[in-house]
Scaffold this active site. Structure first.
Site, mmCIF file in Angstrom:
data_model
loop_
_atom_site.group_PDB
_atom_site.id
_atom_site.type_symbol
_atom_site.label_atom_id
_atom_site.label_comp_id
_atom_site.label_asym_id
_atom_site.label_seq_id
_atom_site.Cartn_x
_atom_site.Cartn_y
_atom_site.Cartn_z
ATOM 1 N N GLY A 11 12.173 15.505 -28.036
ATOM 2 C CA GLY A 11 12.984 16.377 -27.104
ATOM 3 C C GLY A 11 14.411 16.070 -26.940
ATOM 4 O O GLY A 11 15.127 16.573 -26.263
ATOM 5 N N HIS A 12 14.854 15.145 -27.936
ATOM 6 C CA HIS A 12 16.356 14.704 -27.877
ATOM 7 C C HIS A 12 16.923 15.359 -29.231
ATOM 8 O O HIS A 12 18.066 14.806 -29.537
ATOM 9 C CB HIS A 12 16.416 13.229 -28.010
ATOM 10 C CG HIS A 12 15.815 12.561 -26.754
ATOM 11 N ND1 HIS A 12 16.022 12.972 -25.392
ATOM 12 C CD2 HIS A 12 14.765 11.624 -26.517
ATOM 13 C CE1 HIS A 12 15.151 12.438 -24.512
ATOM 14 N NE2 HIS A 12 14.330 11.313 -25.208
ATOM 15 N N ASP A 54 10.276 2.232 -25.642
ATOM 16 C CA ASP A 54 10.661 2.022 -26.880
ATOM 17 C C ASP A 54 11.059 0.522 -27.487
ATOM 18 O O ASP A 54 10.631 0.164 -28.377
ATOM 19 C CB ASP A 54 12.108 2.583 -27.266
ATOM 20 C CG ASP A 54 12.186 4.072 -26.934
ATOM 21 O OD1 ASP A 54 12.633 4.830 -26.182
ATOM 22 O OD2 ASP A 54 11.307 4.842 -27.452
ATOM 23 N N HIS A 80 15.511 12.026 -19.938
ATOM 24 C CA HIS A 80 14.157 12.178 -19.574
ATOM 25 C C HIS A 80 13.901 13.046 -18.556
ATOM 26 O O HIS A 80 12.668 12.946 -17.695
ATOM 27 C CB HIS A 80 13.352 11.000 -19.636
ATOM 28 C CG HIS A 80 13.484 10.259 -21.096
ATOM 29 N ND1 HIS A 80 13.999 8.922 -21.194
ATOM 30 C CD2 HIS A 80 13.140 10.635 -22.254
ATOM 31 C CE1 HIS A 80 13.777 8.305 -22.352
ATOM 32 N NE2 HIS A 80 13.450 9.578 -23.125
ATOM 33 N N ASP A 131 6.209 8.324 -12.731
ATOM 34 C CA ASP A 131 6.106 9.835 -13.622
ATOM 35 C C ASP A 131 4.766 10.231 -13.388
ATOM 36 O O ASP A 131 4.440 11.058 -14.134
ATOM 37 C CB ASP A 131 6.792 9.777 -14.955
ATOM 38 C CG ASP A 131 5.939 8.631 -15.687
ATOM 39 O OD1 ASP A 131 5.143 8.070 -14.988
ATOM 40 O OD2 ASP A 131 6.470 8.531 -16.787
ATOM 41 N N CYS A 181 0.776 6.826 -14.575
ATOM 42 C CA CYS A 181 0.231 5.454 -14.567
ATOM 43 C C CYS A 181 -1.381 5.268 -14.304
ATOM 44 O O CYS A 181 -2.097 4.444 -15.244
ATOM 45 C CB CYS A 181 0.782 4.394 -13.647
ATOM 46 S SG CYS A 181 0.225 2.673 -13.527
ATOM 47 N N THR A 222 7.092 -4.737 -10.232
ATOM 48 C CA THR A 222 6.492 -4.512 -11.651
ATOM 49 C C THR A 222 5.120 -5.183 -11.514
ATOM 50 O O THR A 222 4.793 -6.062 -10.674
ATOM 51 C CB THR A 222 7.273 -4.890 -12.735
ATOM 52 O OG1 THR A 222 7.265 -6.272 -12.899
ATOM 53 C CG2 THR A 222 8.840 -4.080 -12.677
ATOM 54 N N LEU A 223 4.489 -4.969 -12.750
ATOM 55 C CA LEU A 223 3.046 -5.492 -13.003
ATOM 56 C C LEU A 223 3.377 -7.053 -13.088
ATOM 57 O O LEU A 223 2.344 -7.999 -12.835
ATOM 58 C CB LEU A 223 2.348 -5.067 -13.849
ATOM 59 C CG LEU A 223 2.631 -5.009 -15.466
ATOM 60 C CD1 LEU A 223 2.601 -6.147 -16.251
ATOM 61 C CD2 LEU A 223 2.520 -4.102 -16.436
#
Length: 601
Positions: free
Chosen positions: A55-56, A115, A230, A430, A433, A528-529
């Site tokens: 998509g980039h 990434d 994104h 988004d 999860c 966070t987790l």
């Protein structure tokens, strides 16, 4: 904006990459792994591996090129994920195998959590299976975004944007000259540290295959500053739309600021001695006519600010699909008195060198004031978990039936919790999860049913869980879980005990956490987790039930924490605070550990 000639689907990325191979016959495509690589690689030179979500375009695959007889390299291979999703570690490992050589490889991932984790996991797995080449893979994470302040992005750092393409070009040209891995790494790190990029858009993009318009659309008289590639929202919206001669100077000040501690990322002097390379990047939907005006206004604004422009590049380098907008990138070149900096002539020479890559645009190779106006490699075996007979240690659960039941209980609990976690993530992230964790849990349950996960072989079971997380979950969560369980398996091999006692688990879990920390800067409290994970590991040696309670409390506390890492770090914090939504990833850990120790009550 919502109309496409291609409806999306599973073949979208591979079909596009096959089209690229038609345009550039010097490259080949490994279809299963979506890796574009050189058909005839010069293995006497350092290899460069780039990649990320699709998509980039033309990034990243459009920069794969090498003509050994003319000494040109940009990237040796590119690994491509789905649209806006990082490739998984298996894809990256396949790319490493395809470009393996004696001079080593430099990885150049953009700074997005998925990434970094998946490239890092592939690097760790490669080192584990090729200990003699453990030092032959270097890692340069490129983050050039200046739209997220240092406090908000203190954990996740700057996102990787169009400035990454300059790192590709300079590092690739250096590799083409025959430089060693350490020199390529050092120069790439230096360039990455001197980049600043800011984006602006008239509207968000639309992903092929989605049937609804995004709910973050802009009004007709509105623009957004600092939006991500994104579809992430930016840091501000402006209405009415200002003229370019007012907008661009403000954008430049965001890149060159040194007085505001929140926005000072690049060491500009702002004393009329700064020299830069300017990159004006089309985010996908801007006309060439308008882009030329942007170049003109940006050059004029830089001169007005006392900044010398030594090179200008303009065109489509790193897009956000069809986003109507542009980004400005400045590469701050070495000053006359800079120490420990590469020579200016070296950097400009590397940038000016020819590169016949589809994604690389024309470069004048001179100061703009003097410019007139305007064959396939055979696939090797995939890495598989070693059988118990080949490992240095074997480990058995004290109660095999209880171990198996605990794993099943935790997986079923995650499956049941999917709707609630999905609801949380639709606000705090988004929205994927819950489904991601459910996919992982389902994969572990299948492996448990097939006997590949069993208390008879605890180490092997952790290896299988790591593989399931990588392949069934994917993305950021999959990489985090896979790295953790892979490290856990490694730690468990170090025990001399034949049984996986509480002491053994506690020690190994702490080791796995330490290894995970090398790939994420998230530390509690971080929303966070890691918050409930750390709480559980710290208390576990004294009492598993108290450890589960500590994890539960840590997950609950994320309702009131400011996001410093993970996708929520880029989400506007007001709604999170108003609705007191806990972190979805943290909630998933809470569900898992609560179910794991539930049978001991």
């Amino acid at each position: 904006m919502a109309k496409h000639f291609v409806a999306g689907g599973q073949s979208l990325v591979t079909d596009s990459l096959q089209g690229l191979c038609i345009v550039n016959p010097n490259i080949s495509l490994d279809i299963p792994s979506k890796v574009v690589h050189l058909a005839n690689q010069d293995r006497s030179k350092v290899a460069l591996l780039c990649g990320g979500g699709s998509g980039h375009e033309p990034s990243h695959a459009g920069f794969v090129v090498s003509y050994a007889e003319r000494g040109r390299i940009m990237s040796t291979a590119a690994v491509c994920g789905s649209v806006f999703a990082s490739p998984n570690a298996s894809q990256v490992r396949r790319a490493i195998d395809l470009i393996d050589n004696d001079k080593g490889c430099a990885h150049l991932p953009v700074n997005y959590t998925g990434d970094v984790l998946n490239f890092g996991l592939a690097k760790e797995q490669y080192a584990a299976t090729h200990p003699d080449k453990a030092g032959s893979v270097k890692f340069v994470v490129v983050g050039d975004d200046v739209a997220v302040g240092k406090t908000q992005g203190i954990i996740v750092g700057r996102r990787g944007l169009a400035g990454t393409c300059l790192v590709y070009k300079i590092a690739g040209a250096l590799a083409a000259r025959g430089s060693g891995l350490n020199e390529v790494y050092d120069i790439a790190q230096y360039v990455a540290s001197r980049l600043g990029t800011i984006g602006v858009g008239l509207e968000h993009c639309h992903v092929p295959g989605t049937s609804v318009q995004p709910n973050n659309s802009l009004h007709t008289d509105e623009i957004e500053i600092g939006l991500g590639i994104h579809n992430e929202s930016g840091n501000s919206r402006i209405s009415p739309i200002p003229p370019l001669d007012e907008l661009i100077p403000d954008l430049i000040k965001m890149i060159t600021s040194t007085t505001d501690p929140e926005w000072s990322f690049v060491p500009f002097k702002n004393d009329e001695t700064d020299r830069v390379v300017l990159l004006v990047n089309n985010l996908g939907g801007l006309s060439e006519l308008e882009l030329g005006v942007v170049v003109h206004e940006t050059k004029r604004a830089l001169v007005a600010q006392g900044i010398s422009v030594l090179r200008v590049l303009a065109g489509t380098f790193m897009t956000s699909l069809n986003m109507p907008g542009f980004s400005l990138t400045l590469l701050l070149l070495p000053g006359t008195n800079d120490t420990n900096a590469p020579p200016l002539d070296l950097l400009l020479g590397l940038l000016d060198g020819p590169a016949d890559a589809p994604g690389w645009k024309w470069l004048a190779r001179m100061v703009p004031d003097r410019v007139r106006p305007i064959p396939h490699i055979k696939q090797g075996p995939r890495i598989a978990p070693p059988p118990a007979s080949s490992r240095a240690a074997t480990l058995r659960a004290p109660d095999v039936a209880s171990f198996n039941a605990s794993i099943a209980r935790a997986c079923n609990a995650l499956v049941a919790a999917e709707p609630e976690i999905t609801r949380m993530d639709s606000i705090a992230g988004d929205g994927d999860c819950g489904l991601t964790l459910k996919d992982g849990a389902t994969g572990v349950l299948k492996a448990l049913e097939e006997g590949n996960i069993t208390g008879e072989d605890v180490i092997g079971s952790m290896i299988v869980v790591s593989k399931v997380a990588e392949e069934a979950m994917g993305g950021t969560s999959g990489a985090l879980y896979s790295i953790f369980f892979s490290a856990l398996a490694q730690a468990l091999t170090q025990t001399s005990s034949p049984l996986a006692t509480l002491v053994v688990w506690s020690t190994a879990l702490q080791c796995a956490l330490d290894r995970l920390y090398t790939y994420t800067r998230a530390r509690p409290p971080s929303r966070t987790l890691v918050d409930p994970l750390v709480a559980f590991i710290e208390v576990l040696p004294s009492d598993p039930l108290l450890a589960a309670l500590a994890a539960k409390e840590a997950a609950e506390k994320t309702r009131d924490l400011e996001a410093k890492a993970g996708r929520s770090a880029y989400v506007e914090g007001g709604r999170l605070k108003a609705e007191r939504i806990p972190d979805p990833g943290a909630w998933g850990i809470r569900v898992v550990v609560d179910a794991l120790v539930g049978g001991q009550q």
